[in-house]
Enzyme design. Structure first.
Site, PDB file in Angstrom:
ATOM      1  CG  ASN A   1      -1.978  -1.105   1.064  1.00  0.00           C
ATOM      2  OD1 ASN A   1      -2.920  -0.971   0.280  1.00  0.00           O
ATOM      3  ND2 ASN A   1      -1.779  -2.204   1.778  1.00  0.00           N
ATOM      4  CD  GLU A   2       4.703   1.460  -2.667  1.00  0.00           C
ATOM      5  OE1 GLU A   2       4.969   2.037  -1.594  1.00  0.00           O
ATOM      6  OE2 GLU A   2       5.525   0.732  -3.231  1.00  0.00           O
TER       7      GLU A   2
END
Ligand code: F6R
Length: 630
Positions: free
Chosen positions: A167-168
């Protein structure tokens, strides 16, 4: 209290800046054995109740020692995983499950192949699904988690972007399992595993932040100094989608499990006077004053009593008197870290210098874990040491062959082939050798393991680059020693393991040169990082040799590798560089074809260090290389 016990949000005074509970352990071994013990307890408890346990698992370097401990518990203490169901966080998109870097293969190699978990209980996002069905496949993954009763305990690591799973930055709190685009930094960090950034997939499938937060319990592990800053931001900063790990603050049963290095930027460790009384020893005073000076952007000598009070450092003045006196003391301490004579200045009074004057010349060993590490970090210092007459040896600890792209080996073999043809040299075997390399390269493909021949050629290419770079720093080719530590030759990134042979080899080198000064790095890296293993080989070798007389007179200076720089308050020797010296360093770094962006940026970090010293009120240098004493 055990790690898995949930204390809710209640905290001690010292932890009051921490919005997610953080447990600091001495090192990853201790943390992993505690966590694995707790997981084993949970598994056994459920076995007693004839129920399953659902574990969420992560990949990467961080959980490797945890998995090793689970395997040990299985083998030596009979822990069974028959009632365990697992869900992995993520998988690269576009890699077959047997690809050497697929998370599917990673999990088999690191855990599943060594325990008795039923195959049908293992769930990993499918990275091979085509784009048109990714969405359905992700929904299905979510459904499977739900059908299993939700995740009891989710294990997490943290990326340098603050990601959990993949989850950037930008991932929302409610995001669920989906396909994402990997961040530049994440791809850069994975570049070594994939033999070059260009080979790192651009997309991955990951559980969402919302999926992760739905787990009943979360434990995020972080090891090594490279994670210290992001851990601090995630634990103490605001909740933001820029740092997905910060969402753990919203979970009522989440723990950060960090080693001492990864905890070093938490307020209770880094700025302890803000959370309670401290013992005001010289180092602590220096730390507080340099912090204050940076924070207020005011040179040390201009700080006044009110500045101390307003920033929570007033207690220092009650112990040490007026700001004026404290300022002068710290100013001198910082000033005395600066030296243009890293090997000591012969004949000078060395009472306030970081390094002693005699003996001169000194025998100096510069250890470089990978071929480019030392040049990228201390080319300027090496240059000075050589110029100042010391006997300097650059010890290249690993061959670095895994870093050299196929293209470089191909180019080299092609040139060799053409030269052999040009001069009609058919008898010496050069032509056959070159052809064999070219065939092997083609056969193995972009991700196949390098056959020994290819690996050897790649190492030779790097040797040439190291000698060129060392030459720019003033070192003769004979001053460069190639150790080719065995652990590297047999292993792969993230899976290296130090052996007795590595330590013995290092011990032989140390005993042969009997150095007065050693420069080394790897003391703060992740425990399974190559740099850490190289450092441990030196540490263990020194331990073996500790009774030899030269050891008592040997100083070890630690430098930081590519990803992080030293804070002003940690620096114990600051070696300034002129603009010319900085150019020279850049030229030396450029000799390495396989150099990463982080290494190229090291000269920028040297400039930042100089600016910070300037801001403290020290002389204004172009750049500074920084060291800490062991
Ligand atoms: C991998 C994952 C990632 C990693 C993170 C840290 O499954 O979920 O979030 O935990 O990138 O990686 P390492 O442990 O290699 O530093």
């Amino acid at each position: 209290m055990s790690i898995l016990d949930s204390p809710g949000k209640q905290q001690t005074q010292k932890e009051r800046y921490e919005k997610t509970r953080s447990v600091i352990v001495k090192d990853s071994t201790m943390g992993c054995s505690q966590l694995a013990g707790e997981v084993a307890g949970l598994i056994r408890q459920r076995q007693g109740e004839k129920k399953n346990v659902v574990l969420g698992l992560a990949t990467g370097s961080t959980p490797v020692p945890f998995y090793r401990e689970l395997i040990r518990l299985h083998r030596e203490e009979g822990l069974s995983f028959q009632n365990v169901i697992t869900f992995n966080l993520d998988e690269y998109h576009g890699l077959q499950s047997d690809h050497r870097e697929s998370y599917n293969r990673f999990m088999r190699e690191q855990l599943f192949d060594h325990i008795d978990i039923p195959n049908g209980n293992i769930n990993i996002p499918d990275g091979t699904v085509s784009l048109d069905v990714v969405y359905e496949s992700c929904l299905e993954y979510e459904k499977k988690i739900e059908d299993a009763g939700g995740i009891d305990l989710q294990i997490l690591g943290i990326g340098r972007t603050g990601h959990i799973g993949f989850n950037e930055p930008g991932s929302s709190r409610d995001s669920r399992t989906r396909m994402i685009t990997l961040d530049r930094i994440t791809r850069r960090d994975a570049a070594a595993d994939f033999l070059g950034e260009a080979n790192v997939p651009r997309n991955a499938i990951t559980m969402g932040v919302g999926t992760i937060l739905s787990a009943k319990r979360l434990v995020l592990m972080a090891w090594g100094g490279n994670k210290a800053e992001i851990v601090q931001e995630a634990v103490e900063g605001e909740v933001t989608d820029r740092i997905s790990a910060s969402f753990l603050q919203d979970h009522d049963n989440a723990t950060f499990l960090v080693d001492e290095a990864a905890s070093s930027q938490l307020t209770r460790i880094n700025l302890p006077w803000l959370v309670g009384s401290v013992k005001w020893e010289a180092k602590m005073i220096q730390r507080a004053v340099t912090w204050l000076s940076h924070r207020l952007e005011k040179p040390i000598l201009r700080l006044v009593d009110e500045d101390y009070n307003e920033c929570g450092a007033g207690e220092l003045l009650t112990v040490s008197g007026r700001a004026y006196n404290v300022n002068i003391g710290v100013f001198d301490m910082v000033k005395h870290t600066i030296t243009g004579w890293p090997g000591g200045k012969p004949g000078a009074d060395d009472a306030h210098r970081p390094e002693r004057a005699s003996p001169h010349p000194k025998r100096v060993l510069i250890f470089s874990p990978e071929p480019s590490d030392a040049v990228a970090s201390l080319a300027g210092t090496i240059h000075r040491l050589v110029e100042q007459g010391h006997e300097v040896k650059l010890i290249v600890q690993t061959s670095g062959g895994l870093r050299v792209p196929d293209l470089a080996a191909q180019k080299f073999a092609s040139v060799l082939l053409e030269v052999a043809e040009l001069i009609g040299d058919t008898s010496s075997g050069k032509e056959d050798y070159a052809r064999e390399i070219l065939v092997q390269l083609q056969e193995k493909g972009a991700f196949g393991d390098d056959p020994e021949n290819v690996r050897h050629l790649k190492a030779l290419i790097l040797r040439g680059e190291v000698r060129d770079a060392a030459g720019i720093c003033g070192l003769d080719p004979e001053a460069v020693v190639f150790q080719d530590l065995p652990f590297y030759e047999k292993g792969r990134y993230r899976q290296f393991q130090l052996t007795d042979a590595d330590v013995e080899q290092t011990s032989r080198i140390l005993a042969e040169y009997q150095p007065h000064q050693i420069y080394a790095t790897g003391h703060l890296a992740d425990p399974s990082a190559l740099q850490t293993l190289c450092y441990r080989s030196i540490e263990q070798a020194m331990e073996q040799l500790k009774d030899e007389t030269w050891v008592a007179d040997c100083r070890v200076w630690l430098y930081r590798g590519k990803e992080s720089e030293m804070n002003s308050n940690e620096i114990e020797m600051a070696v300034p560089m002129s603009p010319d010296q900085l150019d020279l360093k850049r030229e030396a770094i450029r000799k390495f074809q396989s150099i990463s962006q982080d290494e190229l940026d090291s000269s920028v970090r040297n400039q930042t260090t100089a600016r910070r010293y300037d801001q403290l009120g020290m002389a204004e240098y172009e750049a500074i290389e920084a060291f800490q004493r062991h």
